[in-house]
Design a protein around this motif. Structure first.
Motif, PDB file in Angstrom:
ATOM      1  N   SER A 255      32.043  48.386  43.133  1.00 29.16           N
ATOM      2  CA  SER A 255      32.495  47.952  44.439  1.00 29.16           C
ATOM      3  C   SER A 255      32.380  46.477  45.063  1.00 29.16           C
ATOM      4  O   SER A 255      31.368  46.045  44.283  1.00 29.16           O
ATOM      5  CB  SER A 255      32.196  48.817  45.500  1.00 29.16           C
ATOM      6  OG  SER A 255      30.792  48.745  45.917  1.00 29.16           O
ATOM      7  N   LEU A 256      32.897  45.971  45.903  1.00 29.81           N
ATOM      8  CA  LEU A 256      32.737  44.474  46.098  1.00 29.81           C
ATOM      9  C   LEU A 256      31.335  44.474  46.762  1.00 29.81           C
ATOM     10  O   LEU A 256      30.880  43.594  46.582  1.00 29.81           O
ATOM     11  CB  LEU A 256      33.840  44.123  47.075  1.00 29.81           C
ATOM     12  CG  LEU A 256      33.833  42.509  47.482  1.00 29.81           C
ATOM     13  CD1 LEU A 256      33.940  41.581  46.468  1.00 29.81           C
ATOM     14  CD2 LEU A 256      34.989  42.281  48.557  1.00 29.81           C
ATOM     15  N   SER A 257      31.159  45.370  47.634  1.00 28.87           N
ATOM     16  CA  SER A 257      29.747  45.288  48.115  1.00 28.87           C
ATOM     17  C   SER A 257      28.648  45.422  46.985  1.00 28.87           C
ATOM     18  O   SER A 257      27.479  44.588  47.189  1.00 28.87           O
ATOM     19  CB  SER A 257      29.383  46.414  49.324  1.00 28.87           C
ATOM     20  OG  SER A 257      29.410  47.850  48.598  1.00 28.87           O
TER      21      SER A 257
ATOM     22  N   ALA B 133      29.034  44.179  44.066  1.00 25.92           N
ATOM     23  CA  ALA B 133      29.114  42.923  43.304  1.00 25.92           C
ATOM     24  C   ALA B 133      28.423  41.744  44.100  1.00 25.92           C
ATOM     25  O   ALA B 133      28.031  40.904  43.623  1.00 25.92           O
ATOM     26  CB  ALA B 133      30.759  42.656  43.161  1.00 25.92           C
ATOM     27  N   VAL B 134      28.691  41.884  45.446  1.00 23.70           N
ATOM     28  CA  VAL B 134      27.923  40.837  46.294  1.00 23.70           C
ATOM     29  C   VAL B 134      26.611  40.993  46.119  1.00 23.70           C
ATOM     30  O   VAL B 134      25.849  40.095  46.207  1.00 23.70           O
ATOM     31  CB  VAL B 134      28.648  41.088  47.498  1.00 23.70           C
ATOM     32  CG1 VAL B 134      27.856  40.189  48.591  1.00 23.70           C
ATOM     33  CG2 VAL B 134      30.062  40.536  47.766  1.00 23.70           C
TER      34      VAL B 134
ATOM     35  N   SER C  90      35.650  44.883  54.292  1.00 22.40           N
ATOM     36  CA  SER C  90      34.996  44.252  53.113  1.00 22.40           C
ATOM     37  C   SER C  90      33.766  44.970  52.386  1.00 22.40           C
ATOM     38  O   SER C  90      33.483  44.832  51.420  1.00 22.40           O
ATOM     39  CB  SER C  90      34.067  43.113  53.686  1.00 22.40           C
ATOM     40  OG  SER C  90      34.916  42.337  54.641  1.00 22.40           O
TER      41      SER C  90
ATOM     42  N   ALA D 136      34.691  36.097  49.208  1.00 22.44           N
ATOM     43  CA  ALA D 136      35.147  37.185  48.466  1.00 22.44           C
ATOM     44  C   ALA D 136      36.371  38.315  48.950  1.00 22.44           C
ATOM     45  O   ALA D 136      37.224  38.363  47.893  1.00 22.44           O
ATOM     46  CB  ALA D 136      33.708  38.253  47.940  1.00 22.44           C
ATOM     47  N   VAL D 137      36.309  38.588  50.128  1.00 21.17           N
ATOM     48  CA  VAL D 137      37.478  39.083  50.589  1.00 21.17           C
ATOM     49  C   VAL D 137      38.572  38.654  50.455  1.00 21.17           C
ATOM     50  O   VAL D 137      39.728  38.990  50.021  1.00 21.17           O
ATOM     51  CB  VAL D 137      37.071  39.851  51.993  1.00 21.17           C
ATOM     52  CG1 VAL D 137      38.383  40.675  52.306  1.00 21.17           C
ATOM     53  CG2 VAL D 137      35.896  40.805  51.996  1.00 21.17           C
TER      54      VAL D 137
ATOM     55  N   GLN E 244      39.646  37.870  46.759  1.00 21.02           N
ATOM     56  CA  GLN E 244      40.098  38.937  46.350  1.00 21.02           C
ATOM     57  C   GLN E 244      41.593  39.395  46.685  1.00 21.02           C
ATOM     58  O   GLN E 244      42.416  39.587  45.786  1.00 21.02           O
ATOM     59  CB  GLN E 244      39.245  40.059  46.550  1.00 21.02           C
ATOM     60  CG  GLN E 244      39.579  41.585  45.840  1.00 21.02           C
ATOM     61  CD  GLN E 244      38.558  42.574  46.323  1.00 21.02           C
ATOM     62  OE1 GLN E 244      38.676  43.083  47.426  1.00 21.02           O
ATOM     63  NE2 GLN E 244      37.911  43.284  45.389  1.00 21.02           N
TER      64      GLN E 244
ATOM     65  N   GLN F 255      32.003  41.768  39.986  1.00 19.67           N
ATOM     66  CA  GLN F 255      32.995  43.101  40.246  1.00 19.67           C
ATOM     67  C   GLN F 255      33.843  43.315  39.051  1.00 19.67           C
ATOM     68  O   GLN F 255      33.858  44.463  38.544  1.00 19.67           O
ATOM     69  CB  GLN F 255      33.738  42.994  41.422  1.00 19.67           C
ATOM     70  CG  GLN F 255      34.502  44.185  41.752  1.00 19.67           C
ATOM     71  CD  GLN F 255      35.476  43.893  42.904  1.00 19.67           C
ATOM     72  OE1 GLN F 255      36.182  43.017  43.161  1.00 19.67           O
ATOM     73  NE2 GLN F 255      35.558  45.148  43.950  1.00 19.67           N
TER      74      GLN F 255
ATOM     75  N   LEU G 139      33.278  38.147  42.462  1.00 23.10           N
ATOM     76  CA  LEU G 139      34.359  38.573  41.816  1.00 23.10           C
ATOM     77  C   LEU G 139      34.278  38.824  40.266  1.00 23.10           C
ATOM     78  O   LEU G 139      34.805  39.742  39.636  1.00 23.10           O
ATOM     79  CB  LEU G 139      35.712  37.888  42.149  1.00 23.10           C
ATOM     80  CG  LEU G 139      36.226  38.143  43.672  1.00 23.10           C
ATOM     81  CD1 LEU G 139      37.622  37.246  43.864  1.00 23.10           C
ATOM     82  CD2 LEU G 139      36.076  39.409  44.152  1.00 23.10           C
TER      83      LEU G 139
END
Length: 338
Positions: A270-272, A274-275, A336, A247-248, A251, A264, A261
């Motif tokens: 936030s990405l965390s 979303a994960v 991340s 993802a990082v 993105q 998100q 993503l």
């Protein structure tokens, strides 16, 4: 295994939860449900050497950037983890195909990033080789033709035909992905996931899982609705797990077709977070796979059991490979999460 709900209420709760983790890798390891233990194939080193030779034979690693990508993605390692019990001949085909798809996928992303129409020559060449046996005109096409030959020599005609059909779906998916990447506004989650199921490139390997068994599956067994559902669940879980770890990287590259993503964008979180939502989706998928397999297992032949075990191998293999492969090293970065 606790059933994972994806109701609106639980998504709302998840978006307000603070899950302690130093980085994305820790977050994934702490929350992803993985009932399948780590296994690897004893022919892995032999397979890795075979991949290197095969790629050089067709000139695919003449480009230093491609050679470096192969080092970072370790295709023979992924083959070893997801196909731990197959013989060396099947393992070699699996490893060669994984390496080929890594290269093809990266080139398709580069060529079609801004103008999807530029993909048409390489995609139509692939379709012509897979459907009509046309002669290749590029190094990638020549490698695909040789891969097709390997499959035809090792598999039954019916298995080879299924391999070619599933491979064509993968090729078509890359065009859909290029169109989605250039689309504004970004595609919604449902469409994103539909495209991801095609670009995953997992289902072309299922005929090789079948070829590793003592005999072909009976049509009634192979096409049983539960068996077909198991195939879908396996392919989704297998490709969504690397989406967490990548993802990082994706993105930063502006990629769209990624489960985390997509969450998100859909929830503007936030990405965390979303994960975390993506992990809940994956956990539910793996749980359904387990439930259906236990339901149908008593009805399956030994070859059918081996075939489904091959599917589950892709879920397991993609997880253990993603945790350590250099391509996804960004998942261990503090940024991340924060």
């Amino acid at each position: 295994m606790t059933t994972v709900s994806t109701t609106h209420e639980e998504i709302t709760v998840a978006l307000h939860e603070e899950i302690p983790a130093e980085n994305l890798k820790d977050l994934i390891d702490a929350n992803l449900y993985m009932p399948f233990p780590f296994l690897s194939n004893r022919h892995e080193s032999e397979s890795a050497a075979g991949v290197d030779t095969w790629l050089r034979t067709w000139g695919l690693t003449d480009d230093p950037a491609v050679a470096a990508m192969i080092v970072k993605t370790r295709p023979a390692e992924l083959a070893s983890y997801n196909s731990p019990t197959v013989d060396s001949d099947v393992l070699q085909i699996v490893a060669n195909q994984i390496a080929y798809q890594f290269i093809f996928d990266d080139q398709a992303e580069e060529v079609g990033r801004r103008r999807p129409g530029r993909l048409l020559p390489m995609l139509t060449e692939s379709i012509g080789i897979l459907r009509d046996g046309q002669s290749p005109s590029t190094p990638l096409g020549a490698a695909l033709a040789d891969l097709h030959r390997q499959v035809q020599e090792r598999c039954t005609p019916a298995q080879a035909a299924r391999w070619a059909w599933n491979s064509r779906e993968y090729v078509h998916g890359l065009l859909y992905e290029a169109v989605a990447q250039s689309h504004s506004p970004p595609v919604r989650m449902g469409l994103c996931n539909s495209i991801r199921s095609l670009t995953a490139g997992v289902e072309p390997f299922y005929p090789l899982c079948e070829a590793a068994q003592p005999h072909e599956l009976d049509p009634e067994e192979l096409h049983h609705p539960v068996m077909r559902r198991l195939g879908r669940l396996s392919a989704d879980a297998a490709v969504w797990i690397p989406d967490l770890f990548s993802a990082v990287k994706e993105q930063q590259a502006g990629e769209m077709i990624n489960l985390a993503l997509a969450y998100q964008r859909a929830y503007e979180c936030s990405l965390s977070q979303a994960v975390t939502l993506a992990i809940r989706r994956i956990n539910g998928t793996i749980g359904e796979f387990e439930t259906l397999y236990e339901k149908i297992k008593p009805e399956l032949s030994p070859a059918g059991v081996g075939y489904v075990e091959g599917m589950s191998g892709w879920i397991r293999g993609c997880y253990y490979w993603s945790r350590t492969v250099p391509r996804y090293a960004d998942a261990t970065a503090m940024s991340s999460v924060h």
